[in-house]
Write an enzyme that holds these catalytic residues in place. Structure first.
Site, PDB file in Angstrom:
ATOM      1  N   ASP A  71      -0.708  -6.900  -1.991  1.00 62.72           N
ATOM      2  CA  ASP A  71      -1.925  -7.147  -2.416  1.00 62.72           C
ATOM      3  C   ASP A  71      -2.786  -6.931  -1.528  1.00 62.72           C
ATOM      4  O   ASP A  71      -2.728  -6.931  -0.574  1.00 62.72           O
ATOM      5  CB  ASP A  71      -1.814  -8.708  -3.438  1.00 62.72           C
ATOM      6  CG  ASP A  71      -2.850  -9.081  -4.139  1.00 62.72           C
ATOM      7  OD1 ASP A  71      -3.648  -8.176  -4.095  1.00 62.72           O
ATOM      8  OD2 ASP A  71      -3.022 -10.170  -4.595  1.00 62.72           O
ATOM      9  N   TRP A  72      -4.202  -7.347  -1.943  1.00 61.33           N
ATOM     10  CA  TRP A  72      -5.424  -7.163  -1.102  1.00 61.33           C
ATOM     11  C   TRP A  72      -4.860  -7.671   0.379  1.00 61.33           C
ATOM     12  O   TRP A  72      -5.195  -9.369   0.332  1.00 61.33           O
ATOM     13  CB  TRP A  72      -6.511  -7.726  -1.669  1.00 61.33           C
ATOM     14  CG  TRP A  72      -8.093  -7.457  -0.952  1.00 61.33           C
ATOM     15  CD1 TRP A  72      -8.331  -7.947   0.190  1.00 61.33           C
ATOM     16  CD2 TRP A  72      -8.842  -6.547  -1.095  1.00 61.33           C
ATOM     17  NE1 TRP A  72      -9.362  -7.847   0.612  1.00 61.33           N
ATOM     18  CE2 TRP A  72      -9.853  -6.568  -0.342  1.00 61.33           C
ATOM     19  CE3 TRP A  72      -9.103  -5.717  -2.426  1.00 61.33           C
ATOM     20  CZ2 TRP A  72     -11.237  -5.921  -0.414  1.00 61.33           C
ATOM     21  CZ3 TRP A  72     -10.515  -4.960  -2.212  1.00 61.33           C
ATOM     22  CH2 TRP A  72     -11.322  -5.203  -1.397  1.00 61.33           C
TER      23      TRP A  72
END
Ligand code: BGC
Length: 785
Positions: free
Chosen positions: A303-304
């Site tokens: 994820d980011w």
């Protein structure tokens, strides 16, 4: 185990299969779906091509394939890098996201394909969550349709539009089980139930990926966030998660497995720690479960910045260690942290990471790029982009989806006559009040991709079109947050001068729902409760439309407002869908996919809970305790245990009577069921048939979602008081009766046992065919050895 539902087939045959899916590799699923020997994840020709490329790649170019940046509008903390052109030219970037036009995508792609040494195309991703330009209801609303076929069609539209803008990868579906309404991201998923969640997960994947992944209008799905993200402690986003292996396997993993088995070639690892190990560096979930047990051969994307966040989690003291831990745990691609770019090559040179593992990760990335046909067709036709958006049939589907997402929670008769809804077209004047009555932007919901406010039709526009402006008295009444006494006074005047009041109240979609939008209070924000009470005090019949990304705790409203409809955030078709429903052109059929709490203190609240050792005996838990009640039971002293509205609940303008369910056998053997399970296959045949007669006792035709629940007792582990194991939609004319039959497969009686094995044990099974998760009477079945 992971029942995959084909609602269309179900509706056609009026039978529902609860079929287990055997452990099969992702690649074989994709291969099966890719017709005519076209590239697939395990295509031998692709493997040759990959091997040839790997031969030529420098270590830096290999690492480049594992690096992803946001090149468009940022949605979170970024790296601050902007030198993408030169990095792409050097082969240092494998994927980009947050680009939303074909021109931008082509510009970057030209550099990759024409100017980099090995000409490897980039993969463009985006958060295509509930539509691209044509915005559909938020996923929680889409799931409330209980119609996987509709969800598949919506995802198909999203894929067509997104691919026309060069995007071939959707960071979707979000398949996190959400049991706590405080968590803002409940809006992005399909609710609290693993069975329904699995059906929806598969539907999204089918819709995005179409019949073949290399078709120009197919996009790769990316189920997220692996895993446990929805169980954030206290409902606070990004917070730590503790889940036993049993709970993880029984409730949280099934929708991921369903998506993978449907052929999703990528998956996103989560932000949270799971049992103290961050999910983006968790070898148990990524290497053991996902890769070894499920045979996943696709890309695990972080994820980011979830890789650099390993430092904040406290399991790495520097970027190199964070990169090493994430990579060795099974994360192939680094989204936005830039730590693979900065450290992975050096980690290989210092032998902290084997080069063979890097090669394997690169293979996964290239497999997906090949499967998408990117090597042959890296560019997007800019001339066709505009015409792909907002097609009339896409807009029609968005309106239908909005209609089917609405859940009628209450419909009383304020003056003792007929229920207030549907409204009569003869109603002379309507006061339309509330900050969400004419707010185009909010209709889109959070994560609206390329959606534009101007595309959305509001309730005010549609109501005025229907009745004429002289019959609609609009007064905003208040802001979502803020507002003034004068605004409230004006709305009260409008109500007093009208025959009926429609209130459009709720949350602010971008600010109060979705990511980083956890709430400790679940009432109406700002002065909306005050407005509501003042309007109801006028004595005018009132209808409350709730716009929200979660259930809101509004006991006063449910007590005092005659009709309440949960509208979620309905997308571009909001206005027409709501007006058609309010006036009865559409008979509401949506049902809740989350338990609706009475009070925040009940959260996490979910129907498929375990029984405690202090069940209430014959005490009524739907009311607060009375003196004389046994005190020592699992309950609140100041609130009933029950939700305001249970999972599966939703009214319509018809009434449905459920007959006593009938079962084809009174006994099954665990041994036979386990053999059937092991034999696997998608349709292993029914272990037993359960049927019930449903009658529409109302005056209108309607569609009812009939639900099948199972409880197992006498097993090695405690299991839910009810677990959804089937559902089907049935259309009934007024007065019509239909027999609804469920073919219940062996998986409905299997569970993760005390040995962490998925199996059937001798047990007493109770089976309900009911309108929601609490009603109906059950039939029992003995499962012998
Ligand atoms: C979210 C993901 C999303 C990603 C890329 C993150 O903040 O958690 O769901 O896909 O950003 O935008």
């Amino acid at each position: 185990m992971n029942p995959l539902l084909l609602r269309s087939a179900v509706l056609a045959s009026s039978l529902l299969f609860c079929s287990p899916v055997p452990a099969q590799t992702v690649s074989s699923t994709i291969a099966a779906r890719a017709a005519g020997g076209r590239p697939s994840l395990n295509d031998p020709k692709s493997e040759k091509k990959i091997a040839a490329l790997l031969e030529k790649m420098t270590l830096e170019e290999k690492v480049g394939q594992l690096v992803q940046y946001s090149a468009g509008q940022a949605t979170g903390p970024g790296t601050g890098r902007t030198d993408y052109d030169s990095m792409i030219r050097k082969g240092e970037v494998g994927a980009l996201f947050n680009i939303t036009t074909a021109r931008q995508a082509n510009e970057y792609q030209r550099i990759a394909v024409e100017q980099s040494r090995l000409h490897i195309p980039l993969l463009f991703g985006l958060d295509v969550i509930h539509g691209f330009r044509t915005e559909f209801p938020i996923p929680l609303g889409l799931a409330s349709s209980w119609d996987p076929r509709l969800v598949e069609q919506a995802a198909r539209v999203a894929a067509r539009e997104a691919s026309a803008s060069g995007i071939r990868w959707a960071f979707s579906p979000m398949v996190d089980i959400a049991r706590d309404a405080r968590w803002g991201r409940m809006a992005e998923g399909s609710g609290e139930d693993p069975y329904l969640g699995s059906a929806m997960a598969s539907a999204y994947v089918r819709g995005y990926q179409g019949t073949r992944l290399d078709a120009a209008d197919s996009i790769a799905a990316c189920p997220k966030h692996f895993v446990g993200y929805g169980a954030a402690e206290g409902g606070r986003d990004y917070n730590s998660v503790e889940l036993s292996e049993h709970t993880l396997r029984q409730f949280y993993l099934p929708p991921f497995q369903a998506a993978i088995q449907e052929g999703a070639p990528t998956l996103m690892s989560a932000f949270n720690s799971l049992n103290a190990v961050p999910a983006s560096a968790n070898p148990f979930t990524l290497n053991q479960i996902l890769r070894k047990e499920w045979g996943f051969q696709g890309i695990v994307d972080s994820d980011w910045t979830s890789i650099v966040e390993l430092i904040a989690h406290g399991i790495a003291n520097d970027g190199a260690t964070a990169a090493q831990k994430a990579f060795l745990a099974g994360v192939d691609m680094d989204m936005a942290s830039s730590l693979y770019h900065d450290h992975l090559a050096e980690l290989v040179r210092s032998r902290a990471v084997p080069e063979a593992s890097v090669d394997e990760a690169v293979r996964r990335v290239l497999r997906v790029k090949i499967a998408l046909g990117l090597f042959e067709h890296p560019f997007t036709d800019e001339a066709k982009e505009a015409s792909a958006m907002l097609q009339p049939e896409s807009l029609a589907l968005a309106r239908t989806a909005a209609e089917r997402s609405l859940v009628l929670l209450k419909n009383a008769a304020p003056l003792g006559g007929a229920p207030i809804l549907p409204l009569s077209t003869q109603t002379r004047t309507i006061a339309l009040v509330g900050p969400l009555a004419d707010d185009q932007n909010n209709m889109l919901g959070s994560w609206a991709a390329k959606g534009r406010a101007e595309d959305a039709v509001t309730l005010r526009t549609s109501l005025t079109e229907k009745l004429g402006s002289d019959r609609v008295r609009y007064a905003k009444g208040t802001e979502i947050i803020g507002g003034s006494d004068d605004q409230i006074a004006e709305a009260v005047r409008a109500a007093e001068q009208s025959d009926v009041v429609i209130l459009a109240l709720g949350e602010d979609a971008p600010g109060m729902t979705g990511e980083a939008a956890s709430r400790a209070h679940l009432g109406l924000p700002g002065r909306q409760q005050q407005l509501l009470e003042k309007i109801v005090a006028t004595g005018k019949p009132a209808v409350l439309l709730l716009f929200s990304g979660r259930p809101l705790t509004l006991p006063w409203a449910f007590e005092n407002v005659p009709a309440v409809l949960a509208a979620w955030f309905p997308g571009v078709g909001a206005g027409p869908a709501l007006v058609r429903t309010l006036f009865g052109d559409v008979n509401p059929s949506g049902k809740l996919v989350v338990s609706w709490p009475r009070a925040v203190g009940q959260e996490p609240l979910y129907y498929d809970a375990l029984s405690t050792g202090r069940p209430a005996g014959n005490i009524d838990l739907t009311r607060p305790p009375k003196s004389g009640d046994d005190k020592y039971v699992s309950r609140y002293i100041d609130e009933p245990n029950t939700p305001q509205f249970p999972f599966g609940y939703g009214l319509s303008y018809s009434n449905y009577r459920y007959g006593q369910p009938r079962i084809s056998k009174g006994q099954l053997s665990a041994r036979t069921l386990n053999e059937q399970l092991r034999a696997g296959g998608r349709a292993p045949g029914a272990a037993v048939e359960v049927s019930a007669e449903i009658t529409n006792t109302g005056t209108r035709a309607g569609e009812e979602t009939v639900q099948l629940y199972v409880r197992l007792q006498g097993t090695s582990v405690a299991l839910p008081v009810r677990a959804l194991s089937g559902f089907q939609g049935v259309t009934l004319a007024s007065g019509e009766t239909k027999k609804v039959t469920f073919r219940v497969g062996p998986d409905a009686f299997a569970f993760w046992n005390d040995q962490n094995k998925f199996a059937v044990e001798p047990a007493r099974a109770t089976i309900w065919v009911s309108a929601d998760s609490t009603s109906g009477s059950g039939v029992t079945l003995e499962i012998t050895k």
